[in-house]
Design a protein around this motif. Structure first.
Motif, PDB file in Angstrom:
ATOM      1  N   MET A   1      13.167   6.174  -5.533  1.00  0.00           N
ATOM      2  CA  MET A   1      13.798   4.951  -5.071  1.00  0.00           C
ATOM      3  C   MET A   1      13.258   3.779  -5.877  1.00  0.00           C
ATOM      4  SD  MET A   1      11.762   5.071  -1.433  1.00  0.00           S
ATOM      5  CE  MET A   1      12.500   3.614  -0.724  1.00  0.00           C
ATOM      6  N   HIS A   2      13.976   2.673  -5.855  1.00  0.00           N
ATOM      7  CA  HIS A   2      13.531   1.525  -6.643  1.00  0.00           C
ATOM      8  C   HIS A   2      12.473   0.704  -5.910  1.00  0.00           C
ATOM      9  CE1 HIS A   2      13.600  -1.440  -9.779  1.00  0.00           C
ATOM     10  NE2 HIS A   2      13.915  -2.406  -8.926  1.00  0.00           N
ATOM     11  N   HIS A   3      12.768   0.276  -4.692  1.00  0.00           N
ATOM     12  CA  HIS A   3      11.850  -0.571  -3.938  1.00  0.00           C
ATOM     13  C   HIS A   3      10.801   0.291  -3.237  1.00  0.00           C
ATOM     14  CE1 HIS A   3      15.587  -2.927  -4.280  1.00  0.00           C
ATOM     15  NE2 HIS A   3      14.831  -4.010  -4.193  1.00  0.00           N
ATOM     16  N   PRO A   4       9.523   0.154  -3.574  1.00  0.00           N
ATOM     17  CA  PRO A   4       8.510   1.013  -2.949  1.00  0.00           C
ATOM     18  C   PRO A   4       8.210   0.593  -1.510  1.00  0.00           C
ATOM     19  CG  PRO A   4       7.475  -0.550  -4.458  1.00  0.00           C
ATOM     20  CD  PRO A   4       8.956  -0.717  -4.621  1.00  0.00           C
ATOM     21  N   PRO A   5       7.997   1.557  -0.620  1.00  0.00           N
ATOM     22  CA  PRO A   5       7.732   1.246   0.790  1.00  0.00           C
ATOM     23  C   PRO A   5       6.243   1.022   1.058  1.00  0.00           C
ATOM     24  CG  PRO A   5       7.957   3.597   0.536  1.00  0.00           C
ATOM     25  CD  PRO A   5       8.163   3.014  -0.832  1.00  0.00           C
ATOM     26  N   ILE A   6       5.629   0.143   0.264  1.00  0.00           N
ATOM     27  CA  ILE A   6       4.188  -0.131   0.382  1.00  0.00           C
ATOM     28  C   ILE A   6       3.947  -1.629   0.203  1.00  0.00           C
ATOM     29  CG2 ILE A   6       3.472   2.149  -0.422  1.00  0.00           C
ATOM     30  CD1 ILE A   6       2.972   0.884  -3.198  1.00  0.00           C
ATOM     31  N   PRO A   7       2.780  -2.107   0.616  1.00  0.00           N
ATOM     32  CA  PRO A   7       2.458  -3.516   0.401  1.00  0.00           C
ATOM     33  C   PRO A   7       2.204  -3.809  -1.079  1.00  0.00           C
ATOM     34  CG  PRO A   7       1.004  -2.496   2.053  1.00  0.00           C
ATOM     35  CD  PRO A   7       1.723  -1.395   1.360  1.00  0.00           C
ATOM     36  N   THR A   8       2.323  -5.090  -1.442  1.00  0.00           N
ATOM     37  CA  THR A   8       1.931  -5.544  -2.770  1.00  0.00           C
ATOM     38  C   THR A   8       1.039  -6.767  -2.611  1.00  0.00           C
ATOM     39  OG1 THR A   8       2.678  -6.588  -4.834  1.00  0.00           O
ATOM     40  CG2 THR A   8       4.124  -6.795  -2.922  1.00  0.00           C
TER      41      THR A   8
ATOM     42  N   ALA B   1       8.979   0.477   7.890  1.00  0.00           N
ATOM     43  CA  ALA B   1       8.559   1.385   8.960  1.00  0.00           C
ATOM     44  C   ALA B   1       9.642   2.405   9.300  1.00  0.00           C
ATOM     45  CB  ALA B   1       8.187   0.584  10.212  1.00  0.00           C
ATOM     46  N   SER B   2      10.908   1.987   9.199  1.00  0.00           N
ATOM     47  CA  SER B   2      12.000   2.914   9.521  1.00  0.00           C
ATOM     48  C   SER B   2      12.080   4.056   8.522  1.00  0.00           C
ATOM     49  CB  SER B   2      13.338   2.168   9.580  1.00  0.00           C
ATOM     50  OG  SER B   2      13.404   1.343  10.712  1.00  0.00           O
ATOM     51  N   LEU B   3      11.802   3.769   7.249  1.00  0.00           N
ATOM     52  CA  LEU B   3      11.802   4.849   6.262  1.00  0.00           C
ATOM     53  C   LEU B   3      10.703   5.851   6.581  1.00  0.00           C
ATOM     54  CD1 LEU B   3      12.711   6.236   3.652  1.00  0.00           C
ATOM     55  CD2 LEU B   3      11.093   4.774   2.423  1.00  0.00           C
ATOM     56  N   TRP B   4       9.519   5.346   6.900  1.00  0.00           N
ATOM     57  CA  TRP B   4       8.428   6.265   7.212  1.00  0.00           C
ATOM     58  C   TRP B   4       8.741   7.087   8.464  1.00  0.00           C
ATOM     59  CZ3 TRP B   4       5.202   7.424   3.600  1.00  0.00           C
ATOM     60  CH2 TRP B   4       4.905   6.503   2.606  1.00  0.00           C
ATOM     61  N   GLN B   5       9.448   6.505   9.402  1.00  0.00           N
ATOM     62  CA  GLN B   5       9.861   7.267  10.584  1.00  0.00           C
ATOM     63  C   GLN B   5      10.880   8.339  10.218  1.00  0.00           C
ATOM     64  OE1 GLN B   5      11.283   4.315  13.337  1.00  0.00           O
ATOM     65  NE2 GLN B   5       9.266   3.372  13.603  1.00  0.00           N
ATOM     66  N   SER B   6      11.774   8.015   9.287  1.00  0.00           N
ATOM     67  CA  SER B   6      12.824   8.971   8.905  1.00  0.00           C
ATOM     68  C   SER B   6      12.266  10.189   8.184  1.00  0.00           C
ATOM     69  CB  SER B   6      13.863   8.276   8.024  1.00  0.00           C
ATOM     70  OG  SER B   6      14.621   7.343   8.769  1.00  0.00           O
ATOM     71  N   ILE B   7      11.144  10.027   7.491  1.00  0.00           N
ATOM     72  CA  ILE B   7      10.595  11.157   6.730  1.00  0.00           C
ATOM     73  C   ILE B   7       9.396  11.803   7.419  1.00  0.00           C
ATOM     74  CG2 ILE B   7      11.428  10.152   4.570  1.00  0.00           C
ATOM     75  CD1 ILE B   7       8.591   9.361   3.890  1.00  0.00           C
TER      76      ILE B   7
ATOM     77  N   THR C   1       1.027   1.140  -9.851  1.00  0.00           N
ATOM     78  CA  THR C   1       0.157   1.152  -8.687  1.00  0.00           C
ATOM     79  C   THR C   1       0.367   2.442  -7.904  1.00  0.00           C
ATOM     80  OG1 THR C   1      -0.629  -0.194  -6.808  1.00  0.00           O
ATOM     81  CG2 THR C   1       1.752  -0.019  -7.098  1.00  0.00           C
ATOM     82  N   PHE C   2      -0.524   2.678  -6.950  1.00  0.00           N
ATOM     83  CA  PHE C   2      -0.497   3.931  -6.199  1.00  0.00           C
ATOM     84  C   PHE C   2      -0.976   3.655  -4.781  1.00  0.00           C
ATOM     85  CE2 PHE C   2      -2.443   7.745  -4.507  1.00  0.00           C
ATOM     86  CZ  PHE C   2      -1.508   8.723  -4.801  1.00  0.00           C
ATOM     87  N   ALA C   3      -0.381   4.343  -3.831  1.00  0.00           N
ATOM     88  CA  ALA C   3      -0.802   4.226  -2.434  1.00  0.00           C
ATOM     89  C   ALA C   3      -0.536   5.562  -1.750  1.00  0.00           C
ATOM     90  CB  ALA C   3      -0.049   3.109  -1.722  1.00  0.00           C
ATOM     91  N   ALA C   4      -1.062   5.697  -0.550  1.00  0.00           N
ATOM     92  CA  ALA C   4      -0.766   6.866   0.276  1.00  0.00           C
ATOM     93  C   ALA C   4      -0.650   6.396   1.717  1.00  0.00           C
ATOM     94  CB  ALA C   4      -1.845   7.929   0.141  1.00  0.00           C
ATOM     95  N   TYR C   5       0.342   6.922   2.409  1.00  0.00           N
ATOM     96  CA  TYR C   5       0.557   6.554   3.811  1.00  0.00           C
ATOM     97  C   TYR C   5       1.127   7.767   4.530  1.00  0.00           C
ATOM     98  CZ  TYR C   5       2.024   3.801   7.875  1.00  0.00           C
ATOM     99  OH  TYR C   5       2.172   3.303   9.144  1.00  0.00           O
ATOM    100  N   GLN C   6       0.645   8.005   5.731  1.00  0.00           N
ATOM    101  CA  GLN C   6       1.058   9.176   6.505  1.00  0.00           C
ATOM    102  C   GLN C   6       0.881  10.467   5.704  1.00  0.00           C
ATOM    103  OE1 GLN C   6       4.455   7.033   9.356  1.00  0.00           O
ATOM    104  NE2 GLN C   6       5.051   8.719   8.018  1.00  0.00           N
ATOM    105  N   GLY C   7      -0.135  10.463   4.832  1.00  0.00           N
ATOM    106  CA  GLY C   7      -0.419  11.640   4.026  1.00  0.00           C
ATOM    107  C   GLY C   7       0.520  11.839   2.854  1.00  0.00           C
TER     108      GLY C   7
END
Length: 313
Positions: free
Chosen positions: A167-174, A188-194, A211-217
């Protein structure tokens, strides 16, 4: 029998992740000086020459700077010969600078449409889902209720090697405040969907820095832009500082239980030293103890030689 060099197996496959080419049609240079096409060509030439064979080339959006048909055509014509040489599938993902109608007709060989261009690809058992987070006329990102429903329906059936979201827009903070204006809405809705699905990682762009991040594993890898990037520590009195530097792609190595993201610099690479590959088979025949001893000796010799060269002795 030759012993392995690592405790890990070779990756089953790899994916080359590239983002934000921002091409202009008719060979025009971005900002009058940035030749992204030449930089991309040089990077792909190095990948082909290296012997690395990614199974897919994933471009996560902002492929054209102003959505020109000519820009999409030039990009496709420039990339496809390398994809053919690599035996790789090309996956195009929409970004906020892209336009759906020419994107669909020129890159996807589909009818013109204003609908979201979400697509699913099977790459040797690895499912890659291209999510269109673009909002026509704006630069922030969104996913509609229909897109969430579609995504959850796809993910209801696991893939053999799991799923990557592209996807283009990353679901993480900047940490760049200004980027909050154009981030993905309702992350938050994307993280709920997956949640609870077989999604193993997310590939994104948009930020114009790596950049790199990890959320919900789940790891999220954002590739730097191929055109220009943002200086994360620019002058204190500057809102945003775009620089013609820091260009890189990401090699995503897919292991049975892990993903590994490695940065591939897109530019001139002054060689400090090079080890010949010809002795690798011989090296594999040695015991682990001998390998480590010889490597330590050679490394010490190398360091001593470097120190002597620097001191002028």
């Amino acid at each position: 029998m030759k012993s392995p060099l690592s405790q890990h197996p070779d990756p089953g496959l790899s994916v080359l992740h590239i983002s934000d080419t921002h091409l202009l049609g008719h060979d025009r240079l971005l900002w009058g000086s940035i030749d992204t096409a030449a930089r991309l060509t040089a990077l792909l030439e190095r990948v082909v020459a290296s012997g690395e064979r990614p199974a897919a080339l994933v471009f996560t959006g902002d492929l054209a700077d102003i959505g020109e048909v000519e820009a999409y055509r030039d990009l496709r014509d420039g990339v496809q010969p390398f994809a053919d040489a690599l035996g790789a599938k090309v996956i195009w993902v929409m970004g906020n600078h892209d336009e759906r109608q020419p994107f669909a007709t020129t890159l996807l060989d589909e009818d013109s449409t204003t609908e979201a261009l979400d697509r699913v690809y099977d790459i040797d058992g690895l499912r890659i889902i291209a999510l269109d987070t673009s909002v026509p006329g704006f630069h922030h990102g969104e996913l509609s209720t229909a897109q969430h429903d579609w995504l959850k329906d796809i993910l209801a059936t696991p893939a053999a090697q799991g799923t990557l979201l592209a996807m283009h827009h990353p679901p993480i903070p900047t940490p760049i405040d200004m980027m909050g204006v154009i981030e993905l809405d309702d992350q938050a809705s994307l993280w709920q969907s997956i949640a609870g699905s077989d999604v193993r990682g997310i590939l994104a762009g948009h930020l114009h820095y790596s950049t790199f991040a990890a959320y919900q594993g789940i790891p999220v890898s954002v590739a730097a832009a191929m055109c220009y990037n943002i200086d994360m520590v620019g002058p204190a009195d500057t809102l945003l500082s775009g620089v013609d530097a820091g260009h890189s792609a990401s090699l995503v190595s897919v292991y049975p239980e892990q993903l590994v993201f490695s940065s591939l610099v897109a530019g001139d690479l002054p060689v400090v030293f090079a080890q010949a590959k010809a002795r690798l088979d011989e090296f594999r025949e040695w015991s682990p103890e001998r390998r480590r001893a010889v490597f330590s000796d050679k490394l010490s010799e190398f360091n001593q030689g470097e120190q002597a060269a620097q001191s002028g002795s």
